[in-house]
Design an enzyme around this catalytic site. Structure first.
Site, mmCIF file in Angstrom:
data_model
loop_
_atom_site.group_PDB
_atom_site.id
_atom_site.type_symbol
_atom_site.label_atom_id
_atom_site.label_comp_id
_atom_site.label_asym_id
_atom_site.label_seq_id
_atom_site.Cartn_x
_atom_site.Cartn_y
_atom_site.Cartn_z
ATOM 1 N N ALA A 58 36.124 38.662 43.043
ATOM 2 C CA ALA A 58 35.087 38.512 44.065
ATOM 3 C C ALA A 58 35.704 37.660 45.168
ATOM 4 C CB ALA A 58 33.879 37.812 43.469
ATOM 5 N N GLU B 183 39.616 25.798 36.423
ATOM 6 C CA GLU B 183 39.163 25.378 35.094
ATOM 7 C C GLU B 183 40.254 24.654 34.320
ATOM 8 O OE1 GLU B 183 36.631 28.763 33.223
ATOM 9 O OE2 GLU B 183 38.061 29.668 34.607
ATOM 10 N N MET C 135 39.430 32.674 44.664
ATOM 11 C CA MET C 135 39.971 31.609 43.808
ATOM 12 C C MET C 135 40.772 32.168 42.636
ATOM 13 S SD MET C 135 36.527 29.290 43.531
ATOM 14 C CE MET C 135 35.356 29.196 44.886
ATOM 15 N N SER C 136 41.243 33.405 42.756
ATOM 16 C CA SER C 136 41.937 33.974 41.583
ATOM 17 C C SER C 136 43.008 34.965 42.003
ATOM 18 C CB SER C 136 40.914 34.658 40.669
ATOM 19 O OG SER C 136 40.300 35.736 41.357
ATOM 20 N N ASN D 161 30.504 38.019 50.011
ATOM 21 C CA ASN D 161 29.889 37.204 51.075
ATOM 22 C C ASN D 161 30.847 37.152 52.236
ATOM 23 O OD1 ASN D 161 31.200 35.323 48.811
ATOM 24 N ND2 ASN D 161 31.590 34.396 50.798
ATOM 25 N N HIS E 143 27.629 30.647 43.023
ATOM 26 C CA HIS E 143 28.160 31.600 42.037
ATOM 27 C C HIS E 143 27.115 32.678 41.741
ATOM 28 C CE1 HIS E 143 30.925 33.129 39.135
ATOM 29 N NE2 HIS E 143 30.097 32.952 38.131
HETATM 30 N N1 HPA Z 1 35.511 31.864 48.715
HETATM 31 C C1 HPA Z 1 36.193 31.713 47.572
HETATM 32 N N2 HPA Z 1 35.946 32.429 46.475
HETATM 33 C C2 HPA Z 1 34.977 33.337 46.531
HETATM 34 C C3 HPA Z 1 34.220 33.548 47.689
HETATM 35 C C4 HPA Z 1 34.509 32.766 48.844
HETATM 36 O O1 HPA Z 1 33.889 32.883 49.919
HETATM 37 N N3 HPA Z 1 33.320 34.528 47.407
HETATM 38 C C5 HPA Z 1 33.540 34.891 46.118
HETATM 39 N N4 HPA Z 1 34.548 34.176 45.578
#
Ligand code: HPA
Length: 287
Positions: A128, A101, A226-227, A250, A262
Protein backbone atom coordinates in the site's frame (compact mmCIF):
# COMPACT_ATOMS: atom_id res chain seq x y z
CA UNK A 1 6.59 -29.08 13.57
CA UNK A 2 7.35 -26.05 15.74
CA UNK A 3 9.52 -28.23 17.95
CA UNK A 4 12.32 -28.28 15.40
CA UNK A 5 12.13 -24.53 14.75
CA UNK A 6 15.14 -22.39 15.56
CA UNK A 7 14.53 -19.31 17.74
CA UNK A 8 12.42 -16.98 15.66
CA UNK A 9 13.13 -13.48 14.43
CA UNK A 10 15.25 -11.02 16.41
CA UNK A 11 18.79 -11.85 17.20
CA UNK A 12 18.98 -14.91 14.97
CA UNK A 13 22.61 -15.39 14.00
CA UNK A 14 23.59 -15.64 10.36
CA UNK A 15 24.76 -19.23 10.85
CA UNK A 16 21.41 -20.41 12.20
CA UNK A 17 19.80 -18.39 9.39
CA UNK A 18 21.20 -20.75 6.73
CA UNK A 19 19.92 -23.69 8.79
CA UNK A 20 16.51 -22.05 9.11
CA UNK A 21 16.26 -21.53 5.35
CA UNK A 22 17.25 -25.14 4.68
CA UNK A 23 14.78 -26.45 7.28
CA UNK A 24 11.93 -24.21 6.07
CA UNK A 25 12.60 -25.15 2.44
CA UNK A 26 12.44 -28.84 3.36
CA UNK A 27 9.06 -28.38 5.05
CA UNK A 28 7.65 -26.30 2.19
CA UNK A 29 8.89 -28.73 -0.49
CA UNK A 30 7.43 -31.67 1.37
CA UNK A 31 4.03 -30.01 1.89
CA UNK A 32 3.82 -28.68 -1.68
CA UNK A 33 3.80 -32.16 -3.15
CA UNK A 34 3.68 -31.87 -6.95
CA UNK A 35 3.53 -28.04 -7.01
CA UNK A 36 6.58 -26.39 -8.63
CA UNK A 37 6.07 -22.62 -8.21
CA UNK A 38 8.41 -20.32 -10.12
CA UNK A 39 6.82 -17.20 -8.67
CA UNK A 40 6.28 -16.04 -5.10
CA UNK A 41 3.98 -13.16 -4.25
CA UNK A 42 4.32 -10.97 -1.16
CA UNK A 43 0.90 -9.62 -0.28
CA UNK A 44 0.93 -6.06 1.05
CA UNK A 45 -1.34 -4.31 3.54
CA UNK A 46 -4.99 -5.01 2.79
CA UNK A 47 -4.11 -7.19 -0.21
CA UNK A 48 -4.12 -10.57 1.56
CA UNK A 49 -7.44 -11.49 -0.10
CA UNK A 50 -5.53 -12.79 -3.12
CA UNK A 51 -4.52 -15.75 -0.97
CA UNK A 52 -8.18 -16.85 -0.95
CA UNK A 53 -8.08 -17.06 -4.77
CA UNK A 54 -5.35 -19.69 -4.64
CA UNK A 55 -6.86 -23.10 -5.36
CA UNK A 56 -5.61 -26.50 -4.19
CA UNK A 57 -4.02 -24.44 -1.43
CA UNK A 58 -1.44 -25.81 0.96
CA UNK A 59 -1.27 -23.43 3.91
CA UNK A 60 1.67 -23.34 6.27
CA UNK A 61 1.64 -21.03 9.28
CA UNK A 62 4.79 -18.98 9.69
CA UNK A 63 4.89 -20.41 13.21
CA UNK A 64 5.77 -23.77 11.66
CA UNK A 65 8.57 -22.39 9.49
CA UNK A 66 11.90 -21.82 11.28
CA UNK A 67 13.07 -18.21 11.20
CA UNK A 68 9.87 -16.88 9.62
CA UNK A 69 8.43 -13.68 11.12
CA UNK A 70 6.02 -13.47 14.00
CA UNK A 71 3.55 -10.79 12.93
CA UNK A 72 1.92 -8.03 14.92
CA UNK A 73 0.26 -5.53 12.51
CA UNK A 74 -3.53 -5.56 12.03
CA UNK A 75 -4.34 -6.70 8.49
CA UNK A 76 -1.43 -9.13 8.32
CA UNK A 77 -1.55 -12.76 9.34
CA UNK A 78 1.44 -14.94 8.84
CA UNK A 79 0.90 -17.75 6.36
CA UNK A 80 2.68 -19.24 3.37
CA UNK A 81 0.13 -20.43 0.83
CA UNK A 82 1.18 -22.65 -2.06
CA UNK A 83 -1.26 -23.60 -4.78
CA UNK A 84 -2.63 -22.55 -8.14
CA UNK A 85 -3.56 -19.05 -9.25
CA UNK A 86 -5.21 -18.93 -12.66
CA UNK A 87 -3.90 -22.48 -13.16
CA UNK A 88 -0.30 -21.46 -12.42
CA UNK A 89 1.70 -22.78 -9.46
CA UNK A 90 2.48 -19.98 -7.01
CA UNK A 91 3.56 -19.28 -3.48
CA UNK A 92 1.83 -16.41 -1.68
CA UNK A 93 3.22 -14.87 1.47
CA UNK A 94 0.41 -13.46 3.52
CA UNK A 95 2.10 -11.05 5.87
CA UNK A 96 5.64 -9.92 6.43
CA UNK A 97 7.69 -8.04 9.01
CA UNK A 98 8.38 -4.36 8.29
CA UNK A 99 11.42 -2.33 9.28
CA UNK A 100 9.23 -0.20 11.54
CA UNK A 101 8.56 -3.32 13.61
CA UNK A 102 12.09 -4.64 13.83
CA UNK A 103 15.58 -3.73 12.66
CA UNK A 104 16.22 -7.46 12.21
CA UNK A 105 16.19 -8.27 8.49
CA UNK A 106 16.48 -12.02 9.07
CA UNK A 107 12.78 -12.94 9.19
CA UNK A 108 12.28 -11.31 5.77
CA UNK A 109 15.52 -12.83 4.46
CA UNK A 110 14.32 -16.26 5.60
CA UNK A 111 11.02 -15.91 3.73
CA UNK A 112 12.57 -14.76 0.46
CA UNK A 113 15.55 -17.12 0.52
CA UNK A 114 13.25 -20.03 1.34
CA UNK A 115 11.27 -19.20 -1.81
CA UNK A 116 14.51 -19.23 -3.79
CA UNK A 117 15.54 -22.52 -2.16
CA UNK A 118 12.32 -24.24 -3.28
CA UNK A 119 12.82 -23.20 -6.92
CA UNK A 120 11.16 -19.79 -7.19
CA UNK A 121 12.72 -17.48 -9.82
CA UNK A 122 10.56 -14.35 -9.56
CA UNK A 123 9.37 -12.34 -6.59
CA UNK A 124 6.19 -10.31 -7.05
CA UNK A 125 5.93 -7.64 -4.35
CA UNK A 126 2.92 -5.57 -3.49
CA UNK A 127 2.30 -2.80 -1.01
CA UNK A 128 0.00 0.00 0.00
CA UNK A 129 1.43 3.40 -0.86
CA UNK A 130 0.71 7.11 -0.91
CA UNK A 131 0.37 8.61 -4.40
CA UNK A 132 2.37 11.70 -5.37
CA UNK A 133 1.14 12.55 -8.88
CA UNK A 134 -2.01 14.50 -9.79
CA UNK A 135 -2.96 11.93 -12.45
CA UNK A 136 -3.15 9.21 -9.80
CA UNK A 137 -6.36 8.33 -8.00
CA UNK A 138 -6.90 6.50 -4.73
CA UNK A 139 -7.41 2.73 -5.09
CA UNK A 140 -5.54 2.67 -8.41
CA UNK A 141 -2.42 0.62 -9.00
CA UNK A 142 1.15 1.60 -9.90
CA UNK A 143 3.70 -0.76 -11.44
CA UNK A 144 7.01 -0.12 -9.70
CA UNK A 145 9.66 0.88 -12.23
CA UNK A 146 12.42 1.67 -9.73
CA UNK A 147 12.88 2.60 -6.10
CA UNK A 148 14.59 5.08 -3.79
CA UNK A 149 15.76 3.54 -0.53
CA UNK A 150 15.14 6.31 2.01
CA UNK A 151 14.90 3.94 4.96
CA UNK A 152 18.38 4.77 6.19
CA UNK A 153 19.35 1.13 6.21
CA UNK A 154 19.81 -1.86 3.96
CA UNK A 155 18.74 -5.41 4.82
CA UNK A 156 22.19 -6.44 3.57
CA UNK A 157 24.14 -4.31 6.11
CA UNK A 158 26.57 -6.23 8.28
CA UNK A 159 28.41 -9.43 7.39
CA UNK A 160 27.45 -10.73 3.98
CA UNK A 161 25.43 -13.96 3.93
CA UNK A 162 27.85 -15.59 1.48
CA UNK A 163 25.67 -18.70 1.14
CA UNK A 164 23.01 -16.64 -0.59
CA UNK A 165 24.65 -13.93 -2.68
CA UNK A 166 27.55 -11.52 -3.22
CA UNK A 167 28.67 -8.63 -1.00
CA UNK A 168 27.95 -5.96 -3.59
CA UNK A 169 24.74 -6.11 -5.58
CA UNK A 170 24.08 -4.01 -8.67
CA UNK A 171 20.64 -2.40 -8.59
CA UNK A 172 20.61 -0.99 -12.13
CA UNK A 173 17.90 -3.42 -13.16
CA UNK A 174 16.42 -4.05 -9.71
CA UNK A 175 12.87 -4.03 -11.11
CA UNK A 176 12.75 -6.33 -14.13
CA UNK A 177 11.65 -4.38 -17.22
CA UNK A 178 10.44 -7.45 -19.13
CA UNK A 179 8.23 -8.63 -16.30
CA UNK A 180 6.95 -5.10 -15.84
CA UNK A 181 6.08 -4.97 -19.53
CA UNK A 182 4.08 -8.18 -19.03
CA UNK A 183 2.32 -6.63 -16.05
CA UNK A 184 1.35 -3.67 -18.25
CA UNK A 185 0.11 -6.05 -20.98
CA UNK A 186 -1.99 -7.89 -18.37
CA UNK A 187 -3.49 -4.59 -17.14
CA UNK A 188 -4.29 -3.47 -20.70
CA UNK A 189 -5.92 -6.80 -21.47
CA UNK A 190 -8.18 -6.45 -18.43
CA UNK A 191 -8.79 -2.71 -18.87
CA UNK A 192 -7.35 -1.98 -15.43
CA UNK A 193 -5.67 1.44 -15.07
CA UNK A 194 -2.01 0.89 -14.16
CA UNK A 195 0.39 3.76 -13.51
CA UNK A 196 4.12 3.28 -13.64
CA UNK A 197 6.53 5.00 -11.32
CA UNK A 198 9.24 5.20 -8.69
CA UNK A 199 8.49 3.92 -5.20
CA UNK A 200 10.27 5.67 -2.35
CA UNK A 201 10.52 3.77 0.92
CA UNK A 202 10.47 5.59 4.23
CA UNK A 203 11.07 3.64 7.42
CA UNK A 204 7.82 4.69 9.09
CA UNK A 205 5.88 3.97 11.21
CA UNK A 206 4.77 7.59 10.92
CA UNK A 207 3.23 8.68 7.66
CA UNK A 208 5.28 11.43 6.06
CA UNK A 209 4.96 15.14 6.80
CA UNK A 210 3.84 17.42 3.95
CA UNK A 211 7.44 18.74 3.78
CA UNK A 212 8.74 15.18 3.36
CA UNK A 213 6.21 14.59 0.62
CA UNK A 214 7.37 17.74 -1.21
CA UNK A 215 10.94 16.47 -0.85
CA UNK A 216 9.98 13.02 -2.18
CA UNK A 217 8.38 14.60 -5.26
CA UNK A 218 11.49 16.73 -5.87
CA UNK A 219 13.67 13.62 -5.50
CA UNK A 220 11.77 11.87 -8.27
CA UNK A 221 9.34 9.65 -6.37
CA UNK A 222 5.84 8.86 -7.64
CA UNK A 223 4.66 6.96 -4.56
CA UNK A 224 5.77 6.56 -0.95
CA UNK A 225 5.49 3.61 1.40
CA UNK A 226 7.13 1.70 4.22
CA UNK A 227 8.01 -1.63 2.63
CA UNK A 228 9.00 -3.58 -0.51
CA UNK A 229 12.46 -2.03 -0.93
CA UNK A 230 14.07 -4.46 1.56
CA UNK A 231 12.18 -7.29 -0.19
CA UNK A 232 13.58 -6.20 -3.54
CA UNK A 233 17.13 -5.87 -2.23
CA UNK A 234 17.09 -9.30 -0.56
CA UNK A 235 15.60 -10.88 -3.68
CA UNK A 236 18.15 -9.31 -6.05
CA UNK A 237 20.99 -10.39 -3.73
CA UNK A 238 19.97 -14.05 -4.11
CA UNK A 239 19.34 -13.74 -7.85
CA UNK A 240 15.54 -13.53 -7.98
CA UNK A 241 13.89 -11.28 -10.56
CA UNK A 242 11.58 -8.67 -9.05
CA UNK A 243 8.33 -7.16 -10.29
CA UNK A 244 5.52 -5.56 -8.38
CA UNK A 245 2.94 -2.90 -7.85
CA UNK A 246 1.65 -0.45 -5.30
CA UNK A 247 -1.98 -0.06 -4.31
CA UNK A 248 -2.37 3.71 -4.03
CA UNK A 249 -4.44 4.00 -0.87
CA UNK A 250 -4.17 7.77 -0.40
CA UNK A 251 -2.55 10.89 -1.74
CA UNK A 252 0.71 11.74 0.01
CA UNK A 253 0.38 13.85 3.17
CA UNK A 254 -0.62 17.43 2.40
CA UNK A 255 -1.70 16.66 -1.18
CA UNK A 256 -5.34 16.18 -0.19
CA UNK A 257 -7.62 16.58 2.83
CA UNK A 258 -7.70 12.84 3.63
CA UNK A 259 -6.84 11.86 7.20
CA UNK A 260 -4.17 9.18 7.03
CA UNK A 261 -4.42 6.11 9.22
CA UNK A 262 -3.83 2.37 8.92
CA UNK A 263 -7.61 1.86 8.92
CA UNK A 264 -7.87 4.25 5.94
CA UNK A 265 -5.08 2.33 4.16
CA UNK A 266 -6.92 -0.97 4.64
CA UNK A 267 -10.26 0.53 3.55
CA UNK A 268 -8.86 1.98 0.33
CA UNK A 269 -6.84 -1.15 -0.41
CA UNK A 270 -10.07 -3.16 -0.09
CA UNK A 271 -11.70 -0.92 -2.72
CA UNK A 272 -8.96 -1.69 -5.23
CA UNK A 273 -8.42 -5.30 -4.16
CA UNK A 274 -10.50 -6.89 -6.93
CA UNK A 275 -8.44 -5.15 -9.62
CA UNK A 276 -5.25 -6.15 -7.84
CA UNK A 277 -6.34 -9.79 -7.65
CA UNK A 278 -7.41 -9.89 -11.32
CA UNK A 279 -4.19 -8.22 -12.42
CA UNK A 280 -1.89 -10.59 -10.55
CA UNK A 281 -3.88 -13.64 -11.70
CA UNK A 282 -3.56 -12.53 -15.34
CA UNK A 283 0.11 -11.62 -14.89
CA UNK A 284 1.18 -15.03 -13.56
CA UNK A 285 -0.38 -16.64 -16.62
CA UNK A 286 1.79 -14.48 -18.92
CA UNK A 287 5.02 -14.48 -16.87
N1 HPA B 1 3.01 6.81 3.25
C1 HPA B 1 3.67 5.73 3.67
N2 HPA B 1 3.15 4.50 3.65
C2 HPA B 1 1.91 4.36 3.20
C3 HPA B 1 1.16 5.45 2.74
C4 HPA B 1 1.74 6.74 2.77
O1 HPA B 1 1.15 7.77 2.39
N3 HPA B 1 -0.05 4.96 2.36
C5 HPA B 1 -0.02 3.62 2.57
N4 HPA B 1 1.18 3.25 3.08
Amino acid sequence: MTAQAQPNASGSAASSHAQNVAAAAKIVTQKMGALRPKIAIILGSGLGGLADKVSDAVKISYKDLPGFPVLTVVGHSGELIAGKLGGVDVIAFKGRKHFYETDDPYPLKTMIRTAKAVGVETLFVSNAAGALRPDMKVSELMAISDHINYMGLSPLSGANDDDFGPRFVPMTDAWDMHLRAQLIVAAEKLGIPLHEGVYMAFRGPTFETPAEIRMAIKMGADAVGMSSVPDCIIARHCGLKVVGCSMLTNMGAGLSDEKLSHAHTLEMAAKGATNFERLVTEFVKLA
